[in-house]
Motif scaffolding. Structure first.
Motif, mmCIF file in Angstrom:
data_model
loop_
_atom_site.group_PDB
_atom_site.id
_atom_site.type_symbol
_atom_site.label_atom_id
_atom_site.label_comp_id
_atom_site.label_asym_id
_atom_site.label_seq_id
_atom_site.Cartn_x
_atom_site.Cartn_y
_atom_site.Cartn_z
ATOM 1 N N ASP A 121 0.817 -1.212 0.000
ATOM 2 C CA ASP A 121 0.000 0.000 0.000
ATOM 3 C C ASP A 121 0.855 1.268 0.000
ATOM 4 O OD1 ASP A 121 -2.313 -1.519 0.020
ATOM 5 O OD2 ASP A 121 -2.309 -1.678 2.195
ATOM 6 N N TYR A 144 1.503 6.541 2.234
ATOM 7 C CA TYR A 144 0.812 5.345 2.722
ATOM 8 C C TYR A 144 -0.678 5.548 2.496
ATOM 9 C CZ TYR A 144 -0.435 1.345 5.531
ATOM 10 O OH TYR A 144 -0.947 0.148 5.931
ATOM 11 N N PRO A 146 -3.704 3.795 2.776
ATOM 12 C CA PRO A 146 -4.881 3.472 3.585
ATOM 13 C C PRO A 146 -5.166 4.446 4.714
ATOM 14 C CG PRO A 146 -3.449 1.563 3.344
ATOM 15 C CD PRO A 146 -2.693 2.733 2.831
ATOM 16 N N VAL A 148 -5.364 8.170 6.746
ATOM 17 C CA VAL A 148 -5.632 9.566 6.414
ATOM 18 C C VAL A 148 -5.201 10.526 7.517
ATOM 19 C CG1 VAL A 148 -7.540 9.095 4.837
ATOM 20 C CG2 VAL A 148 -8.005 9.380 7.263
ATOM 21 N N VAL A 149 -4.824 10.010 8.676
ATOM 22 C CA VAL A 149 -4.415 10.887 9.772
ATOM 23 C C VAL A 149 -2.909 10.720 9.968
ATOM 24 C CG1 VAL A 149 -4.728 11.465 12.192
ATOM 25 C CG2 VAL A 149 -6.658 10.643 10.843
ATOM 26 N N ASP A 152 -1.352 9.213 13.126
ATOM 27 C CA ASP A 152 -1.627 7.781 13.347
ATOM 28 C C ASP A 152 -0.516 6.887 12.825
ATOM 29 O OD1 ASP A 152 -3.958 8.379 14.491
ATOM 30 O OD2 ASP A 152 -5.251 7.308 13.075
ATOM 31 N N CYS A 153 -0.002 7.248 11.659
ATOM 32 C CA CYS A 153 0.855 6.273 10.978
ATOM 33 C C CYS A 153 2.289 6.735 10.834
ATOM 34 C CB CYS A 153 0.269 5.908 9.618
ATOM 35 S SG CYS A 153 0.287 7.248 8.457
ATOM 36 N N LEU A 156 4.751 3.994 11.703
ATOM 37 C CA LEU A 156 4.726 2.969 10.655
ATOM 38 C C LEU A 156 5.512 3.440 9.429
ATOM 39 C CD1 LEU A 156 1.489 1.116 9.899
ATOM 40 C CD2 LEU A 156 2.625 2.155 8.001
ATOM 41 N N LYS B 196 -11.203 7.774 12.185
ATOM 42 C CA LYS B 196 -10.816 8.152 10.825
ATOM 43 C C LYS B 196 -9.938 7.054 10.249
ATOM 44 C CE LYS B 196 -11.444 13.045 11.109
ATOM 45 N NZ LYS B 196 -11.005 14.191 11.889
ATOM 46 N N VAL B 197 -10.271 5.827 10.590
ATOM 47 C CA VAL B 197 -9.420 4.704 10.188
ATOM 48 C C VAL B 197 -10.069 3.895 9.080
ATOM 49 C CG1 VAL B 197 -8.231 2.640 10.967
ATOM 50 C CG2 VAL B 197 -8.428 4.597 12.478
ATOM 51 N N TYR B 217 -10.977 4.757 5.117
ATOM 52 C CA TYR B 217 -11.799 5.910 5.485
ATOM 53 C C TYR B 217 -12.018 6.808 4.270
ATOM 54 C CZ TYR B 217 -13.279 10.105 7.928
ATOM 55 O OH TYR B 217 -13.988 11.189 8.342
ATOM 56 N N ASN B 218 -11.015 6.874 3.395
ATOM 57 C CA ASN B 218 -11.127 7.767 2.234
ATOM 58 C C ASN B 218 -11.637 7.043 0.988
ATOM 59 O OD1 ASN B 218 -8.891 6.218 2.018
ATOM 60 N ND2 ASN B 218 -7.496 7.849 1.418
ATOM 61 N N TYR B 236 -7.013 -1.280 -1.075
ATOM 62 C CA TYR B 236 -5.789 -1.396 -0.286
ATOM 63 C C TYR B 236 -5.663 -2.806 0.275
ATOM 64 C CZ TYR B 236 -5.875 3.651 -0.540
ATOM 65 O OH TYR B 236 -5.885 4.940 -1.000
ATOM 66 N N GLN B 237 -4.425 -3.322 0.197
ATOM 67 C CA GLN B 237 -4.184 -4.688 0.673
ATOM 68 C C GLN B 237 -4.506 -4.839 2.143
ATOM 69 O OE1 GLN B 237 -0.339 -6.189 -0.335
ATOM 70 N NE2 GLN B 237 -0.513 -5.544 -2.451
ATOM 71 N N VAL B 238 -4.206 -3.774 2.921
ATOM 72 C CA VAL B 238 -4.404 -3.898 4.361
ATOM 73 C C VAL B 238 -5.887 -4.103 4.680
ATOM 74 C CG1 VAL B 238 -4.231 -1.380 4.525
ATOM 75 C CG2 VAL B 238 -4.140 -2.728 6.571
ATOM 76 N N PHE B 239 -6.765 -3.401 3.955
ATOM 77 C CA PHE B 239 -8.197 -3.552 4.267
ATOM 78 C C PHE B 239 -8.774 -4.849 3.690
ATOM 79 C CE2 PHE B 239 -7.816 1.157 4.606
ATOM 80 C CZ PHE B 239 -7.954 1.178 5.974
ATOM 81 N N ILE B 274 -9.313 0.627 15.811
ATOM 82 C CA ILE B 274 -9.101 2.070 15.852
ATOM 83 C C ILE B 274 -7.604 2.371 15.871
ATOM 84 C CG2 ILE B 274 -9.195 2.245 18.381
ATOM 85 C CD1 ILE B 274 -11.081 4.765 16.497
ATOM 86 N N PHE B 277 -3.172 1.462 12.631
ATOM 87 C CA PHE B 277 -1.869 1.935 12.147
ATOM 88 C C PHE B 277 -0.949 2.344 13.292
ATOM 89 C CE2 PHE B 277 -4.999 3.137 8.842
ATOM 90 C CZ PHE B 277 -4.610 2.198 7.911
ATOM 91 N N GLN B 278 -1.460 2.308 14.533
ATOM 92 C CA GLN B 278 -0.668 2.817 15.645
ATOM 93 C C GLN B 278 -0.099 1.728 16.523
ATOM 94 O OE1 GLN B 278 -2.656 6.101 17.775
ATOM 95 N NE2 GLN B 278 -4.123 6.061 16.120
ATOM 96 N N LEU B 292 2.624 -4.836 5.448
ATOM 97 C CA LEU B 292 1.314 -4.707 6.080
ATOM 98 C C LEU B 292 1.470 -4.490 7.586
ATOM 99 C CD1 LEU B 292 -0.657 -7.593 4.353
ATOM 100 C CD2 LEU B 292 -0.950 -5.164 3.986
ATOM 101 N N PRO B 293 0.631 -3.635 8.174
ATOM 102 C CA PRO B 293 0.649 -3.469 9.625
ATOM 103 C C PRO B 293 0.007 -4.692 10.289
ATOM 104 C CG PRO B 293 -1.079 -2.151 8.661
ATOM 105 C CD PRO B 293 -0.332 -2.768 7.515
#
Lengths: 212, 311
Positions: A121, A144, A146, A148-149, A152-153, A156, B196-197, B217-218, B236-239, B274, B277-278, B292-293
């Protein structure tokens, strides 16, 4: 679009700009990234014309008009630390009409060109920054998709950047701190490129070996 | 090899037998020729009859003689060995040019393979029957076949009750917003937006979750005519990975008597994304693995793991 981080990659010791770019792209290919065409980001500088300056004697602000091949129908106009205007590409024609107010500093035109890579991604763009005929540095953009904030990432993104940048450790871009929870947008990417270009303009010109 | 030798010895008998068959055929056709020609070329009727019968008898005798000869020879030829497990296809092993046409060895392999397949399929069907994935309270067994119209009671809950359960869950999680719609009759479709994930489309049948799709989210979750797009997957691969895990979760959380608890457990599990990505992986401590996360969330502890790091 997702969160993007633009950073400058220092030229490896004893290597030219071109060689360092090749080194980077080879690392990316080893990682498994796929080549997906090319990209280009350019930036033109406009001075506020002397005739429009107020009698208050304030210094003229610089305006930057930028294009990004990722958004081929758009044109971005930015002030330093100021607002960003996103317009259609016709905006360039408008700027010619407005030359009474804004004057193009042709010598200051700067751009970065290079290859676009996709890895899962992630979208990676490694470019050579050129100003006039000379290569001035290397830009590395990582998007990245996926997320949007930005906050957050960031960790990563950093982990991904370190996987191919090696020892070079880019700091978090300033725009990431501006809006803590806001949705990241194309204007934020352009602001990062503007900062990168400004930083490179101030640097000394690299030796002749770096010329493309 | 014994077969080969046997056939070699009897080759002579074979040739004789073939000759005998030819003789039998010609004598039989002579009988019919004689019948076809009938009585003629004789002066008196009596003479004609006598001559005809004599001819006919001669011909029948010769047929009989040839037939006996053939039977005698066929005993000499001997029967083809029938004790081979593959019956006639076993004769393929007699083919002397193994290198050019390895039909026999291929046949044996295919046979073994199909035997194994049958065995494994039997084992698998036994195991799968033990762990039934049927999620409704009604035991879909013989009784269901007898009464095909009988619906499980949990499938005919009033829509008002479903709305209540969903809105209670919506209030339970502030960072999660659930939008309920019923575009096709009584079945509800939920659009869950998690911070917003990500966004999740959940297709319900009464209070059972039938299908879920996770998107960014987008990303656009509507089709061109403004309906929820329940078919296309995320770009997206992650989703796509999270969608797979969510489907696994649907099958994991099942409690046929209390469908509302199931929906609540599923939403609680979903809420742990949620921090998609964190949160670093709880096992390897890293954010990324193969780009991938950590996309897996443990069903009990809700801890984050990479797909390959979970146990």
């Amino acid at each position: 679009m997702g969160v993007t981080c633009v950073s400058q990659m220092p030229v490896a010791e004893g290597k030219s700009v071109q060689q360092t770019v090749e080194l980077l792209t080879r690392k990316l290919e080893l990682l498994g990234a796929e080549k997906q065409g090319t990209f280009c980001v350019d930036c033109e500088t406009y001075h506020t014309a002397a005739s429009t300056m107020g009698s208050q004697g304030q210094a003229g602000k610089l305006m930057y008009v930028m294009h990004n091949s990722e958004y081929p129908l758009s044109c971005f106009a930015l002030f330093e630390n100021g607002p960003c205007l996103i317009a259609d590409t016709n905006f360039d024609v408008l700027m010619v009409k407005l030359k009474g107010f804004f004057q193009n500093a042709k010598a200051n035109k700067i751009e970065t060109r290079g290859t676009r890579y996709q890895y899962c991604d992630f979208l990676v763009k490694v470019g050579t920054v050129t100003m006039g005929p000379s290569a001035r540095g290397i830009s590395v953009e990582v998007e990245y998709g996926p997320c949007v904030v930005a906050s957050d990432c960031w960790n990563l993104l950093l982990e991904f950047l370190q996987s191919f940048l090696g020892s070079h450790n880019p700091g978090a871009p300033a725009v990431f701190g501006n809006r803590h929870d806001g949705v990241y947008g194309p204007a934020d990417t352009m602001a990062q490129y503007m900062e990168l270009f400004n930083k490179i303009r101030k640097q000394q010109q690299v030796p002749v070996a770096g010329i493309r | 090899m014994a077969d080969v030798l046997n056939v070699g010895v009897n080759l002579e008998a074979f040739a004789q037998a073939i000759g005998a068959i030819q003789a039998l055929r010609s004598s039989v056709s002579r009988v019919f020729d004689c019948l076809k020609d009938g009585m003629r070329n004789k002066e008196t009727l009596e003479g004609r009859e006598k001559a005809f019968i004599a001819h006919f008898q001669d011909h029948l005798h010769s047929v009989n003689r040839d037939l006996n000869e053939l039977e005698r020879l066929s005993n000499l030829v001997g029967k083809p060995s029938e004790n081979h497990p593959l019956h006639n296809s076993g004769l393929l092993s007699l083919d002397p040019v193994q290198d050019k046409t390895p039909l026999y060895s291929q046949l044996l392999q295919a046979y073994k393979w199909s035997n194994k397949l049958q065995y494994h399929a039997g084992l698998a069907s036994g195991l799968l029957n033990q762990q039934s994935l049927k999620r409704s309270a009604n035991q879909m067994g013989v009784s269901a076949k007898r009464r095909p119209k009988a619906q499980p009671t949990t499938l005919v809950l009033p829509p008002q009750y479903v709305d209540d359960v969903i809105s209670r869950i919506d209030r339970m999680f502030p960072e999660m917003s659930i939008h309920l719609s019923r575009p096709n009759g009584t079945s509800a479709m939920l659009l869950v937006t998690l911070g917003k994930v990500l966004k999740v489309i959940v297709v319900m049948r009464s209070l059972f979750i039938d299908r879920t799709i996770v998107k960014g989210y987008n990303e656009n979750v509507y089709t061109e005519d403004g309906k929820l797009d329940i078919w296309s997957k995320s770009n997206y691969q992650v989703f796509q990975k999270v969608t797979d895990h969510a489907t696994t979760a649907l099958l994991h959380y099942q409690l046929p008597q209390m469908p509302d608890v199931v929906v609540r457990s599923f939403m609680t599990w979903l809420r742990s994304y949620i921090k998609l990505f964190q949160a670093p992986c709880q096992r390897c401590g890293k954010f990324l693995q193969d780009g991938l996360p950590p996309t897996w969330r443990d069903f009990r502890t809700l801890e984050a793991f990479h797909d390959t790091c979970r146990q």
